[in-house]
Write a protein that holds these residues in place. Structure first.
Motif, PDB file in Angstrom:
ATOM      1  N   THR A  80      -1.066  13.736  -0.837  1.00 32.38           N
ATOM      2  CA  THR A  80      -2.382  12.998  -1.767  1.00 32.38           C
ATOM      3  C   THR A  80      -3.190  14.434  -1.501  1.00 32.38           C
ATOM      4  O   THR A  80      -2.780  15.305  -0.598  1.00 32.38           O
TER       5      THR A  80
ATOM      6  N   ASN B 216      -2.005   5.889  -1.597  1.00 32.87           N
ATOM      7  CA  ASN B 216      -0.612   6.458  -2.715  1.00 32.87           C
ATOM      8  C   ASN B 216       0.161   6.100  -1.599  1.00 32.87           C
ATOM      9  O   ASN B 216       0.453   5.728  -0.748  1.00 32.87           O
TER      10      ASN B 216
ATOM     11  N   ASN C  40      -9.676  14.662  -1.818  1.00 31.51           N
ATOM     12  CA  ASN C  40      -9.345  13.300  -1.135  1.00 31.51           C
ATOM     13  C   ASN C  40      -9.357  12.684  -0.387  1.00 31.51           C
ATOM     14  O   ASN C  40      -9.508  12.169   0.483  1.00 31.51           O
ATOM     15  N   TYR C  41      -8.353  13.895   0.829  1.00 26.71           N
ATOM     16  CA  TYR C  41      -7.939  13.958   2.243  1.00 26.71           C
ATOM     17  C   TYR C  41      -9.401  14.262   2.504  1.00 26.71           C
ATOM     18  O   TYR C  41      -9.918  12.899   3.897  1.00 26.71           O
TER      19      TYR C  41
END
Length: 174
Positions: free
Chosen positions: A142, A110, A146-147
């Motif tokens: 984020t 991002n 996703n992390y």
């Protein structure tokens, strides 16, 4: 009969002229050297002064803030443009934000959500970046999924143009 011959000669001449012009323009457009992409990734440390081509910068502080649904990463950086800026593959483009992002390997990377100057004043437009009081703080975010799905350590990355390629400077955040 002579008038038909003259008309055909004019038509053939115009087609030849357009064809020659097209070939000339094709070579003119495609004569530029193509970017070779990222040729090197250099890992940097927090507080390290980096002297890159046309820019000096230091990432003074970076941290990870986690909550239930989102991960936010504020990154504070001091940046000094020492030469022409060509960010985002555009000549004389000073918007270095186009070349900075939160890099989550094998996940979604991002760009910044917001950017603030040293007085905690929000910088609204790219035109204001060069006049911003240093250091500036960028806020990346984020979602937690996703992390959690990353395969490698999350990092802050800055692509710096160098002649006909880029050097990626990365700061590991974990």
């Amino acid at each position: 009969m002579k008038s038909k011959t003259k008309i055909w000669a004019i038509i053939v001449g115009l087609i030849a002229l357009v064809g020659i012009g097209g070939v000339f323009r094709y070579h003119q457009v495609n004569a530029n050297i193509k970017q070779k992409g990222v040729t090197n990734e250099a890992f940097i440390k927090e507080g390290q002064l980096v002297h890159a081509k046309n820019v000096d910068f230091t990432v003074t502080k970076a941290r990870i803030l986690k909550n239930k649904d989102q991960v936010t990463v504020p990154v504070t950086i001091s940046i000094n443009q020492t030469g022409s800026a060509n960010y985002g593959q555009k000549k004389n483009n000073f918007n270095y934000l186009e070349n900075m992002w939160l890099n989550i390997p094998y996940g979604i990377s991002n760009q910044t959500d917001t950017i603030f100057d040293k007085n905690n004043k929000r910088i609204a437009h790219a035109e204001n970046l060069l006049a911003a009081e240093q250091p500036v703080t960028m806020h990346f975010s984020t979602n937690r999924a996703n992390y959690d799905q990353r395969d490698q350590k999350m990092r802050f990355s800055f692509l710096v143009p160098s002649s006909d390629h880029y050097v990626k400077y990365s700061l590991l955040l974990e």
